[in-house]
Design a protein around this motif. Structure first.
Motif, PDB file in Angstrom:
ATOM      1  N   HIS A  15      56.097  83.551  63.848  1.00 10.69           N
ATOM      2  CA  HIS A  15      55.023  82.814  62.975  1.00 10.69           C
ATOM      3  C   HIS A  15      55.372  81.617  62.883  1.00 10.69           C
ATOM      4  O   HIS A  15      56.442  81.003  63.281  1.00 10.69           O
ATOM      5  CB  HIS A  15      55.582  83.582  61.621  1.00 10.69           C
ATOM      6  N   GLY A  16      54.303  80.906  62.514  1.00 13.66           N
ATOM      7  CA  GLY A  16      54.583  79.338  62.317  1.00 13.66           C
ATOM      8  C   GLY A  16      53.401  78.498  62.877  1.00 13.66           C
ATOM      9  O   GLY A  16      52.442  78.924  63.501  1.00 13.66           O
ATOM     10  N   CYS A  17      53.294  77.071  62.554  1.00 15.34           N
ATOM     11  CA  CYS A  17      52.209  76.385  62.759  1.00 15.34           C
ATOM     12  C   CYS A  17      52.513  75.427  64.105  1.00 15.34           C
ATOM     13  O   CYS A  17      51.550  75.165  64.868  1.00 15.34           O
ATOM     14  CB  CYS A  17      51.742  75.568  61.703  1.00 15.34           C
ATOM     15  N   LEU A  18      53.855  75.297  64.359  1.00 17.98           N
ATOM     16  CA  LEU A  18      54.014  74.708  65.539  1.00 17.98           C
ATOM     17  C   LEU A  18      54.039  75.637  66.737  1.00 17.98           C
ATOM     18  O   LEU A  18      54.471  76.910  66.554  1.00 17.98           O
ATOM     19  CB  LEU A  18      55.412  73.886  65.377  1.00 17.98           C
ATOM     20  N   PRO A  19      53.632  74.995  67.945  1.00 15.87           N
ATOM     21  CA  PRO A  19      53.480  75.930  69.150  1.00 15.87           C
ATOM     22  C   PRO A  19      54.810  76.415  69.351  1.00 15.87           C
ATOM     23  O   PRO A  19      55.145  77.663  69.822  1.00 15.87           O
ATOM     24  CB  PRO A  19      53.084  74.870  70.314  1.00 15.87           C
ATOM     25  N   GLN A  20      55.991  75.624  69.204  1.00 13.97           N
ATOM     26  CA  GLN A  20      57.216  75.971  69.726  1.00 13.97           C
ATOM     27  C   GLN A  20      57.811  77.379  68.718  1.00 13.97           C
ATOM     28  O   GLN A  20      58.575  78.322  69.388  1.00 13.97           O
ATOM     29  CB  GLN A  20      58.503  75.110  69.657  1.00 13.97           C
ATOM     30  N   GLU A  21      57.219  77.412  67.419  1.00 14.15           N
ATOM     31  CA  GLU A  21      57.403  78.520  66.543  1.00 14.15           C
ATOM     32  C   GLU A  21      56.955  79.578  67.143  1.00 14.15           C
ATOM     33  O   GLU A  21      57.535  80.755  67.201  1.00 14.15           O
ATOM     34  CB  GLU A  21      57.003  78.301  65.021  1.00 14.15           C
ATOM     35  N   THR A  22      55.520  79.584  67.483  1.00 11.58           N
ATOM     36  CA  THR A  22      55.054  80.941  68.101  1.00 11.58           C
ATOM     37  C   THR A  22      55.303  81.292  69.449  1.00 11.58           C
ATOM     38  O   THR A  22      55.559  82.398  69.873  1.00 11.58           O
ATOM     39  CB  THR A  22      53.414  80.690  67.770  1.00 11.58           C
ATOM     40  N   ASN A  23      55.881  80.463  70.265  1.00  8.52           N
ATOM     41  CA  ASN A  23      56.290  80.459  71.621  1.00  8.52           C
ATOM     42  C   ASN A  23      57.613  81.114  71.565  1.00  8.52           C
ATOM     43  O   ASN A  23      58.054  82.313  72.216  1.00  8.52           O
ATOM     44  CB  ASN A  23      56.353  79.306  72.439  1.00  8.52           C
ATOM     45  N   ILE A  24      58.526  80.617  71.046  1.00  5.53           N
ATOM     46  CA  ILE A  24      59.887  81.179  70.869  1.00  5.53           C
ATOM     47  C   ILE A  24      60.277  81.889  69.905  1.00  5.53           C
ATOM     48  O   ILE A  24      61.154  83.100  70.219  1.00  5.53           O
ATOM     49  CB  ILE A  24      60.893  79.794  70.719  1.00  5.53           C
ATOM     50  N   GLY A  25      59.816  81.782  68.591  1.00  4.60           N
ATOM     51  CA  GLY A  25      60.137  83.007  67.859  1.00  4.60           C
ATOM     52  C   GLY A  25      61.367  82.542  66.938  1.00  4.60           C
ATOM     53  O   GLY A  25      61.832  81.693  67.433  1.00  4.60           O
ATOM     54  N   SER A  26      61.477  83.211  66.103  1.00  6.56           N
ATOM     55  CA  SER A  26      63.003  83.037  65.071  1.00  6.56           C
ATOM     56  C   SER A  26      63.088  84.343  64.329  1.00  6.56           C
ATOM     57  O   SER A  26      62.251  85.284  64.240  1.00  6.56           O
ATOM     58  CB  SER A  26      62.705  81.946  64.299  1.00  6.56           C
TER      59      SER A  26
END
Length: 120
Positions: A15-26
């Motif tokens: 989840h997230g608005c930034l590309p790295q948030e959706t690519n990497i995940g958390s």
């Protein structure tokens, strides 16, 4: 009236608005509290007379697996499914926390909480 609570359900999601948030995940922690009549279950000792927390956990895991930009959207989807699938639930409170959010600061978690009644 009574409550069923699931605390600190752990999930890894994108989840997230930034590309790295959706690519990497958390990592995320999800808390769910529902209000329902527990009177019958307290006497009968039968699962059919209460809200099955295994079902709630399944809903959370399934909704967390669907990427969203906003935690608010994820929390609302979880509540919508709870109301749809568990007819005895009168109120639901869902908190979704993103652990170590990428916000250029030392922040342990960011949490969004929705607290809704059936038919809100």
């Amino acid at each position: 009236m009574g409550k069923v609570q699931l605390q600190n359900i752990k999930a890894y999601a994108h989840h997230g608005c930034l590309p790295q948030e959706t690519n990497i995940g958390s990592d995320y922690l999800i808390n769910v509290s529902i209000s329902t009549d527990l009177t019958k279950a307290s006497v009968s000792d039968q699962l059919k007379d209460t809200v099955d927390y295994v079902h709630i956990n399944k809903i959370v895991k399934q909704e967390m697996a669907i990427p969203s930009k906003l935690l608010e959207h994820v929390a609302k989807r979880i509540i919508d499914r709870i109301f749809l699938e568990l007819s005895s639930v009168e109120k639901a409170k869902v908190s979704v926390s993103k652990i170590n959010p990428p916000i250029n600061g030392d922040v342990e978690r960011v949490t969004v909480t929705l607290n809704l009644k059936r038919n809100d």
